[in-house]
Motif scaffolding. Structure first.
Motif, PDB file in Angstrom:
ATOM      1  N   GLN A 153       0.825  -1.198   0.000  1.00 23.08           N
ATOM      2  CA  GLN A 153       0.000   0.000   0.000  1.00 23.08           C
ATOM      3  C   GLN A 153       0.869   1.262   0.000  1.00 23.08           C
TER       4      GLN A 153
ATOM      5  N   GLN B   7     -11.548  -0.615  -6.934  1.00 20.36           N
ATOM      6  CA  GLN B   7     -10.341  -0.489  -6.101  1.00 20.36           C
ATOM      7  C   GLN B   7      -9.111  -0.158  -6.934  1.00 20.36           C
TER       8      GLN B   7
ATOM      9  N   ARG C 135     -11.929   7.403  -5.587  1.00 22.32           N
ATOM     10  CA  ARG C 135     -11.103   7.033  -4.436  1.00 22.32           C
ATOM     11  C   ARG C 135     -10.656   5.569  -4.506  1.00 22.32           C
TER      12      ARG C 135
ATOM     13  N   LYS D  24      -7.974   2.379  -4.448  1.00 24.06           N
ATOM     14  CA  LYS D  24      -6.796   2.105  -3.610  1.00 24.06           C
ATOM     15  C   LYS D  24      -5.536   2.076  -4.469  1.00 24.06           C
TER      16      LYS D  24
ATOM     17  N   TRP E  32      -2.308  14.156  -3.504  1.00 25.69           N
ATOM     18  CA  TRP E  32      -3.281  13.068  -3.298  1.00 25.69           C
ATOM     19  C   TRP E  32      -2.627  11.892  -2.562  1.00 25.69           C
ATOM     20  N   HIS E  33      -1.420  11.547  -2.977  1.00 26.56           N
ATOM     21  CA  HIS E  33      -0.697  10.431  -2.365  1.00 26.56           C
ATOM     22  C   HIS E  33      -0.421  10.729  -0.897  1.00 26.56           C
TER      23      HIS E  33
ATOM     24  N   GLU F  66      -4.029  10.539   0.846  1.00 27.58           N
ATOM     25  CA  GLU F  66      -4.833   9.313   0.762  1.00 27.58           C
ATOM     26  C   GLU F  66      -4.016   8.028   0.827  1.00 27.58           C
TER      27      GLU F  66
ATOM     28  N   THR G 190      -2.612   6.493  -1.698  1.00 27.70           N
ATOM     29  CA  THR G 190      -2.990   5.628  -2.819  1.00 27.70           C
ATOM     30  C   THR G 190      -1.744   5.020  -3.475  1.00 27.70           C
ATOM     31  N   THR G 191      -1.836   3.755  -3.786  1.00 29.43           N
ATOM     32  CA  THR G 191      -0.758   3.075  -4.511  1.00 29.43           C
ATOM     33  C   THR G 191      -0.795   3.520  -5.970  1.00 29.43           C
TER      34      THR G 191
END
Lengths: 253, 248
Positions: free
Chosen positions: B32, B82, B155, B157, B183-184, B187, B189-190
């Motif tokens: 993640q 996702q 949103r 993952k 954003w990273h 959140e 996010t990967t």
């Protein structure tokens, strides 16, 4: 019209073949086959209809309508190569349309419940539905090719098959109904429809012929809408794989 | 978090057994919040790999797991909610800019987070954009940023970014990088990012996958990869890029 006077109409065909030969169009064979086929098919159906009208047997009526739907479905399904089971969906849509149309026409006593009315009207509406179904299937495939980016953008956002194809379906339904709607707008101004012309030639009052023609035109519109919308609901999933990926279709005419 | 096991895709061929591999033997685990750059020469299957991970293409062999669940169990819809793919060519859906931004909330019956959308537009340098404008009338750079924000509003993952800055100028590229960095940070996010800009790799990612010979040949931090690739193919690839940058 006697058979001898009818045979004089072959002069039209002869003239066409001479022109084709003279201009090296290479259409002589096609014209000859087309001439023989159309003459034999029409004469055959003429005798069949005469027999059915005389016997007035409901089973004959059902067999004729079934054959009409089967041939129409088979013909329209040729446009849907690569879509498994499309023929059954087309057949179901056209059958459902035929049942609804006949229920309305007979239920409201718009036509008499005799083969003389049911068969020609079924032939015309099934034929019209066949064209609509073929156009719809063809356009659906084209739209899937040209709107691949749009569909995949929606799929990427987690859309269902129905959500991803909603706009494409709408466009394909609209497209398939254009000839019917255009025909409705210009009927009587641009072309005098075959059935009406036939009735007038056979000695019917023009106004009486027009009444039936209005019935036909309105039936066509209803049948086009029923067939196209039903077919779109039945077959949109066929453009996707089991894992909601777009299938690859070849561009076809 | 995301596991790719023996993943392989074959190019189309009338006889499936004769089809050459577009890529094969992909065995990777992504944790993640990792940001990975996917680089390599054209034709190595980078885009196909991203499309396969997003299930827009079907893997011919192997499996993919997300949080312990195989893609076949999760189904394509839950998987894509996702793991979201953003294409190189930004495609605007019919309608205005707002229609495009609200699409994921409409698809999934959620309420539209207008505040978040406005913040993202601002970070991306689009604060003055008329949301009622037909989305297909936007410039290429605007479309790409709107497409990216549209994906962020889902949103997911994992974000799969396919050369999303390839057609953008320097200013727009920086705006997109800034948007993704913010954003990273917020959140976690990967991100798996296909890019041809090697400088972008060092600016934006902590891990590099180098594709050659129809597989991922190297997997290392950007500094290590650019200092000394472990494979001959990697060295040739870096060499070509250095030459391209030196030549006017």
């Amino acid at each position: 019209m006697t058979m001898i006077s009818l045979s004089f109409t072959l002069l039209f065909i002869l003239a066409t073949m001479i022109i084709s030969f003279w201009q090296k169009l290479g259409l002589e064979k096609e014209i000859a086959i087309g001439t023989i086929r159309s003459a034999l098919q029409l004469l055959f159906i003429g005798y069949v209809l005469q027999y059915i009208f005389q016997t007035n047997n409901i089973w004959f009526l059902l067999v004729i309508i079934t054959i009409m739907i089967a041939v129409a479905s088979w013909n329209a399904a040729k446009r849907g190569k690569g879509m498994r089971g499309i023929i059954w969906r087309i057949a179901f849509s056209i059958t459902a349309m035929e049942i609804v149309m006949m229920a309305v026409l007979l239920g409201l006593h718009l036509i008499q419940p005799t083969p003389q009315y049911i068969i020609p009207l079924s032939g015309m509406t099934v034929g019209s539905a066949m064209i609509v179904a073929g156009l719809f299937v063809n356009q659906l495939k084209r739209e899937v090719i040209s709107s691949k980016g749009e569909i995949e953008a929606l799929l990427s956002l987690g859309a269902t098959a129905g959500q991803a194809l909603h706009e494409v379906r709408k466009r394909a339904v609209k497209f398939s109904m254009i000839p019917t709607i255009d025909g409705m707008k210009t009927v009587g101004l641009v072309q005098l429809p075959g059935m009406m012309t036939g009735m007038i030639v056979a000695g019917a009052e023009p106004v009486e012929a027009v009444r039936y023609q209005i019935l036909i035109v309105f039936s066509f519109t209803g049948s086009a809408a029923i067939t196209s919308i039903l077919l779109s609901a039945l077959c949109y999933k066929l453009v996707f794989t089991e894992f909601l990926q777009l299938k690859t279709f070849n561009e076809s005419r | 978090m995301l596991e790719l096991q023996q993943l392989a895709v074959r190019a189309h061929h009338p006889e499936p057994s004769k089809s050459p591999y577009t890529f094969c033997d992909i065995n990777k685990t992504i944790e993640q919040a990792e940001r990975i750059a996917l680089i390599g020469a054209s034709g190595q299957g980078k885009s196909t790999l991203l499309r396969t991970i997003s299930l827009l293409n079907m893997p011919d062999e192997g499996d993919m797991m997300f949080d312990g669940a195989a893609f076949r169990e999760m189904g394509p819809r839950n998987w894509r909610k996702q793991i979201c793919y953003v294409a190189q060519q930004a495609i605007m859906l019919p309608g205005c800019v707002e229609d495009n931004l609200t699409v994921s909330s409409r698809l999934h019956g959620r309420s539209f987070d207008r505040k978040l959308a406005e913040e993202l537009l601002q970070t991306a340098g689009l604060s003055g954009l008329d949301l009622n404008k037909n989305a297909r009338d936007l410039s290429g750079g605007e479309m790409q940023r709107v497409a990216l924000i549209r994906a962020l509003l889902l949103r997911p993952k994992v974000l799969l970014l396919d050369e999303i800055t390839a057609s953008l100028d320097t200013v727009n590229t920086k705006a997109v990088e800034q948007l993704l960095a913010t954003w990273h940070a917020n959140e976690g996010t990967t991100m798996l990012w296909v890019t041809h800009e090697l400088e972008q790799v060092t600016r934006t990612c902590e891990r590099v996958w180098f594709m050659a010979g129809n597989t991922i040949m190297e997997d290392s931090p950007p500094a290590a990869f650019f200092a000394m690739p472990l494979t001959a193919a990697g060295q040739i690839f870096i060499g070509h890029h250095v030459q391209e940058e030196v030549q006017p």
